[in-house]
Enzyme design. Structure first.
Site, mmCIF file in Angstrom:
data_model
loop_
_atom_site.group_PDB
_atom_site.id
_atom_site.type_symbol
_atom_site.label_atom_id
_atom_site.label_comp_id
_atom_site.label_asym_id
_atom_site.label_seq_id
_atom_site.Cartn_x
_atom_site.Cartn_y
_atom_site.Cartn_z
ATOM 1 N N SER A 93 1.153 -1.681 -0.494
ATOM 2 C CA SER A 93 0.234 -0.257 -0.202
ATOM 3 C C SER A 93 0.678 1.182 0.027
ATOM 4 O O SER A 93 1.576 1.112 1.114
ATOM 5 C CB SER A 93 -1.142 0.040 1.558
ATOM 6 O OG SER A 93 -1.752 1.332 1.902
ATOM 7 N N ARG A 94 1.140 2.089 -0.519
ATOM 8 C CA ARG A 94 1.793 3.097 -1.419
ATOM 9 C C ARG A 94 1.319 4.351 -0.383
ATOM 10 O O ARG A 94 2.409 5.035 -0.006
ATOM 11 C CB ARG A 94 1.936 3.632 -2.134
ATOM 12 C CG ARG A 94 2.398 2.921 -3.887
ATOM 13 C CD ARG A 94 2.953 2.906 -4.885
ATOM 14 N NE ARG A 94 2.339 1.419 -6.056
ATOM 15 C CZ ARG A 94 2.532 1.258 -6.909
ATOM 16 N NH1 ARG A 94 1.700 3.491 -7.745
ATOM 17 N NH2 ARG A 94 1.850 0.135 -7.801
ATOM 18 N N VAL A 95 0.473 4.111 0.380
ATOM 19 C CA VAL A 95 -0.162 5.583 1.073
ATOM 20 C C VAL A 95 0.462 4.737 2.565
ATOM 21 O O VAL A 95 0.743 5.971 3.479
ATOM 22 C CB VAL A 95 -1.824 5.433 1.278
ATOM 23 C CG1 VAL A 95 -2.042 5.957 3.008
ATOM 24 C CG2 VAL A 95 -2.476 6.395 0.266
#
Lengths: 140, 503
Positions: free
Chosen positions: B362-364
């Site tokens: 998850s790039r967040v």
């Protein structure tokens, strides 16, 4: 290369344009032979439609289809043509047809425009308006 | 209102009615078939404009060519013939939006499919809209709890994020999305489930499951099923997105699930090929990337000046034999902010959700986690990574040194805790408590096969004996040192009641 119906129509028009009328029969013969040779006789109706379109374009003619519930008399035809000529500034050709369902008035139609001034359309509008009111009343 | 009044009103109405000449821009159909029509005339047509073909069939302009217009037909096109009249509506295709849609099952044009009253939307939103600009956005910082331990802990999803769910058929992709929707109960999130090209039976099962768990109270289902024309399949996700955008503009949080975009790509390929657009890789048209990027770019978290709403997107992609390097999967992976990668092997090993923790990201990241979860998740990720390294050695159990053995044992218990049944989303506080227990070694002497029993019993024990701790954590969303001590004490007390502990 595939040649479209439109291109056939255009070349036919140009060929006719460049020759005097007494040689036209010759040109038509040649054209039909050409179509037969290219196995395109089945496309003839399409080419005819394209030809008509191109011809009208070149000559500045607008074709109007007129639908009326009763046949137009010559006076009406005259004034309609005159009025359309004033608006468009081009030559007008009327194609008339009967449609009893219109009740009254007339419907004009060109390739990309339709002008509906019939009684049928009018009554439909009225129906829509009234039914909206009824919906509104039955909700409140 | 009596009879006379009605008559009077009607008479008045008819008297006042002014006759008007109707001017319409029209064209003529010269080719129709396979859900596509070619139309001459319509010189003023716009791309994306809605057309009226009569017989209650509408269409959308997709191609503007030199002497004709190419349009897709929505609905039954058998009544349309060569030479039929087509009217332009001068309106971009729009769908009804508003609270009336909540709890309903609709088609991509916003018409009811659930047999209830017709839908009257507050407003119409165009289905294609430019995504919110950068000025209107703010970073994703609020978690969207999926209720699934492995996701909330390891690859958290934030409100406004786009997280791809990818995997082969039958790996539980839809299950994750549905669990997430079920878990939004009481979280103030409006959910939209967009079903694209699914079997009607599957959709019926999903809708009844959602209804049974009370999730239809905040959910809209937009359905274009396998038997619907490709044009409707192509429109469905855009329509769903437009319906979601309405709530986002009202400052609400929205979750949209697109199930699935591979079928959407196939539908769009069909439409494009029939419109004679040139095919590219895997015969998809050149703008297939743009098709998905402009859809997913509409997911956003708006800043407070723009209402502070959000639209989270959970697109689903089905792979063939685990091949994530095919065309559509790579496209959507690169568009989204991370992916949940599900594997068949894991699924059959009984690890469900069958998420591959190595390939899922998850790039967040932890910006979308509550503080308490951040605290336990860091350690969890580390231990899972170590376990994956060592897992291959696990079969040589006896020849390993003490530390390795311990890590493998811990890893096994972690894997066991991260298993979770379908339709059993778990509140985040409970997740924190159980993950805390396992990462801090409190389960090391619980036999692996008893871990799930331990989890269940311990959580119900906490409900009774740790009420204050629960309430505190729900309120503060933190795990302070005091709370940690309290939790340790609870675990110790609970373990005394057990008889299956290993020495």
């Amino acid at each position: 290369m595939k040649v479209s119906s439109k291109q056939y129509a255009q070349s036919l028009y140009q060929a006719l344009e460049q020759t005097p009328q007494n040689h036209w029969e010759n040109i038509f013969n040649n054209f039909v032979v050409l179509l037969a040779k290219n196995h395109l006789l089945s496309q003839a109706p399409k080419i005819f439609i394209e030809f008509k379109k191109y011809y009208n374009d070149q000559k500045g003619i607008i074709e109007f289809q007129v639908k009326t519930p009763v046949p137009l008399n010559s006076e009406q035809r005259q004034s309609l043509t005159q009025r359309l000529k004033e608006i468009t500034g081009q030559k007008i050709e009327l194609i008339e047809s009967l449609d009893r369902a219109l009740i009254g008035g007339l419907v004009l139609q060109t390739a990309d425009l339709s002008i509906d001034g019939s009684l049928k359309n009018n009554l439909q509008d009225l129906k829509k308006e009234i039914s909206l009111d009824i919906n509104y009343l039955s909700e409140t | 209102m009596d009879k006379n009044q009605i008559l009077e009103a009607l008479t008045k109405k008819i008297k006042e009615h002014e006759s008007q000449v109707k001017l319409e821009k029209t064209g003529t159909v010269f080719e129709v078939g396979d859900g596509i029509a070619k139309i001459s005339g319509l010189t003023q047509a716009m791309a994306g404009e809605m057309l009226d073909f009569g017989h209650d069939v509408s269409g959308v302009v997709l191609n503007l060519e030199e002497d004709f217009v190419g349009a897709i037909l929505l609905g039954d096109y058998k009544l349309i013939r060569e030479g039929s009249l087509v009217k332009s509506t001068e309106r971009i295709l729009s769908v009804p939006v508003g609270p009336a849609l909540i709890g309903r099952v609709v088609d991509p044009l916003g018409q009811a499919l659930d047999g209830r009253e017709p839908i009257v939307g507050d407003k119409f939103y165009p289905i294609e809209k430019i995504a919110p600009r950068v000025i209107t956005r703010q970073p994703v910082n609020t978690p969207l709890q999926t209720g699934i331990k492995i996701i909330d802990a390891m690859i958290p999803i934030g409100r406004g994020q786009r997280e791809l769910i990818i995997g082969d058929r039958q790996t539980g992709k839809t299950a994750i999305a549905i669990d997430t929707i079920i878990n939004q109960k009481g979280q103030n999130v409006i959910c939209l489930y967009v079903s694209i090209g699914q079997k009607e039976a599957k959709l019926a099962r999903i809708v009844s499951e959602l209804a049974e768990r009370g999730a239809m109270e905040y959910t809209t289902v937009v359905a274009a099923n396998a038997s619907d024309p490709a044009s409707l399949l192509y429109l469905a996700p855009f329509a769903g997105c437009a319906m979601g955008e309405y709530f986002m503009d009202q400052g609400q949080d929205v979750l949209v699930v697109y199930d699935d975009l591979s079928k959407h790509a196939v539908a769009y390929r069909q439409v494009s090929l029939l419109l004679r657009r040139p095919p590219g890789r895997e015969a998809y048209p050149g703008d297939i990337f743009y098709l998905h990027s402009r859809l997913l770019e509409r997911a956003a978290r708006l800043n407070d000046d723009h209402g502070g709403g959000s639209l989270t997107a959970l697109p689903i992609i089905e792979t063939q034999a685990g091949d994530i390097s095919a065309y559509i999967p790579t496209n959507v992976i690169s568009i989204t902010d991370g992916q949940i990668f599900l594997e068949t092997d894991l699924f059959y090993q009984g690890i469900r959700p069958a998420m591959n923790t190595g390939l899922s990201v998850s790039r967040v990241g932890s910006a979308a986690q509550i503080k308490a979860m951040k605290k336990v998740a860091g350690r969890l990720k580390l231990e899972m990574a170590q376990f994956r390294e060592l897992a291959t050695f696990a079969q040589f159990g006896s020849d390993l040194d003490e530390i390795t053995k311990r890590q493998i044992n811990r890893g096994r218990r972690l894997t066991e805790v991260l298993k979770q049944g379908q339709y059993q989303p778990m509140p985040v506080v409970e997740q924190v408590i159980i993950l805390y227990a396992v990462t801090h070694g409190f389960l090391d002497n619980v036999p692996v096969e008893k871990v799930s029993d331990f989890e269940k019993d311990f959580l119900s024990y906490c409900q009774i004996h740790g009420q204050k701790l629960f309430a505190d954590m729900i309120q503060t969303k933190e795990l302070t040192e005091g709370q940690e001590e309290e939790l340790k004490k609870l675990i110790a007390e609970f373990k005394q009641t057990l008889d299956y502990l290993e020495s």
